[in-house]
Enzyme design. Sequence first.
Site, PDB file in Angstrom:
ATOM      1  N   ASP A 239     -15.411 -19.862  46.233  1.00 59.81           N
ATOM      2  CA  ASP A 239     -14.202 -19.629  47.010  1.00 59.81           C
ATOM      3  C   ASP A 239     -14.396 -18.552  48.078  1.00 59.81           C
ATOM      4  O   ASP A 239     -15.144 -17.582  47.881  1.00 59.81           O
ATOM      5  CB  ASP A 239     -13.090 -19.189  46.046  1.00 59.81           C
ATOM      6  CG  ASP A 239     -11.781 -18.890  46.732  1.00 59.81           C
ATOM      7  OD1 ASP A 239     -11.149 -19.848  47.210  1.00 59.81           O
ATOM      8  OD2 ASP A 239     -11.393 -17.708  46.807  1.00 59.81           O
ATOM      9  N   GLU A 308     -16.689 -23.079  49.980  1.00 58.96           N
ATOM     10  CA  GLU A 308     -15.483 -23.138  50.795  1.00 58.96           C
ATOM     11  C   GLU A 308     -15.610 -22.136  51.935  1.00 58.96           C
ATOM     12  O   GLU A 308     -15.706 -20.931  51.699  1.00 58.96           O
ATOM     13  CB  GLU A 308     -14.245 -22.799  49.973  1.00 58.96           C
ATOM     14  CG  GLU A 308     -12.958 -22.911  50.784  1.00 58.96           C
ATOM     15  CD  GLU A 308     -11.881 -21.925  50.360  1.00 58.96           C
ATOM     16  OE1 GLU A 308     -10.699 -22.290  50.448  1.00 58.96           O
ATOM     17  OE2 GLU A 308     -12.204 -20.791  49.957  1.00 58.96           O
TER      18      GLU A 308
END
Length: 609
Positions: A239, A308
């Site tokens: 993330d 990401e």
Amino acid sequence: MTMRSLVLLLVVLAVAFACPSQTGFKIHQKRSIQHQSREDKPLNWLEKGLVYQIYPRSFQDSDGDGVGDLKGIISRLDHFVQLGINAIWISPIFKSPMADFGYDISDFTDIDPIFGTIQDYTDLAAAAKAKGLKLILDMVPNHSSDEHEWFIKSVNRIDPYTDYYVWLDGDAPGVPPTNWLSVFGGPAWTFNEQRGQWYLHQFVAKQPDLNYRNPLVHEEFKNVLRFWLDRGTDGFRVDAVPHLYEDPTYPDELPSGDPNADPDQYGYLIHDGITWNRPETYDVMAEMRQVLQEYEDGDGQHRVMMTEAYVPLENVIQFYGNESFRMADFPFNFALINGISNCLYYCNTTTSKGYPYDGTQLRDTIVEFLNAIPPWVGPQGANWVLGNHDQRRLASRFGEALVDGMIMVQMLLPGTPVTYYGEEISMKDQFISYEDTLDPQGCQMGPDRYEKFSRDPARTPMQWDDTFNAGFSTAAETWLPMGENYPTVNVKLQKENLISHLNIYRTMVALRQEASVLYGAYDFPIVDADAFTLTRILTNSTSYIVVLNVGLEERRFNLSGVTGIPEKAKVVVRSVQAISGETQIGFTINTNDFPVGAQEGLVLSFVAL
């Protein structure tokens, strides 16, 4: 030299010698599109499969508290088997105060009680394996919770944790070190009275940024990965990767000039190269890949890493690594979310003809990503995302009529499709009042601006059936309100109805295993403002074409000039709203003249000429 200094030096040297240098990475130049997938390179389970994202709070509640949990996921594993899905990615389930619903982690090696226990996770891993499912966890390396033991000890300057986070003195009493802003709005610095310094948080104040200029932090995180790999995890989604590093000189950021950004909003400043998208980030990803490779070398089973990064495409592509050292299996490709019509939150813009995008935009967006992929990766290394927990749902961005067509395109493109829970039944965003809003990104913007920024509407509970709370929970109140349309939009009803979004989705997942889809050539033979087509052709094999009418009126198509397509083809699947008697499923049609309704998708099969 003190013992602590010696330890630090040894760690630095170990990292330096163990990690392949990323310094020589180059941005890959664009090339002409590679129309043929590579048969000479065996596909791994990710390249052949499909990733399904579970937002755990909203998937299935097993204990009646209104929040989804691990036992609930276990109870629904057959859903994935029935759909043909082979990999599930679970958003964070680690111990957390839930200031950002799991993305503020107070213990990276424990499960939050709201989701269950370590034993529940062990049971999930075993149950998934028994059903042939791979298990991917969401990992958050950029920050922890301010309730994490590391941060508490860092506040108290207890070694070795003193410099685990980014601490600075202010320019003057009460004045932050820089003008940096949080992604969620407001200052990115908070003063800690006990330590007498400011700490950086690129998200909410309860998410202090870890200091990746401290090699001990690198070692901590590699051990976190090993902890979960030892418990049956098959890989990680990483993330907020672009936020890992900051410019060590800590300069102020310049105004962006964006007229739509208020001074307290993230978009008001230019972040590139200062607090976002720095080159050191690739070194951390290389270290993580090495940990995964340790396990892969040990048992021969592929471990995946998905990154990401909302950064420019030339930077996204660098997360693949280089030909001698592959880093990410893929960096997430968000082009189908925000690459057409700027539909990052809402489709505020439409084409001149009144619909959210045209066929040329769709083709160009796809081709841009395929052209950017390094040749040594090949098109099978692509991925296609239509929605996630940070974006508006597909049916709400583009309208329900286009959902089936977009699923058809996504599933037949080379590479890995990524499905956000509920897309298979065309779930929509649910309006949530400011009083009921929980997402900090929305709450911090106040009642006048929250709707634009809140992510809650796309996070409502999964709609399983038409019973109380859609079969998600027996609780009197669920953590977010249920979608109002669940009595008519749910898994059970669509399973029973042959003509449904769910059955179209299942058909398209099955087609992904066809040789022409895994290895065939691809092309976009007919594309204009109202139309998009995609072919997947393999000589002497059943091949396919997706025909998508993005316009608002029925259109007749003529494929006689398309290479490889014969005069006759069979209708495999069509959008739920299709009504033409000429294109019913199973019919053989003349490819030189057939209708496709407004915003309708159609998939035809044929043996290539």
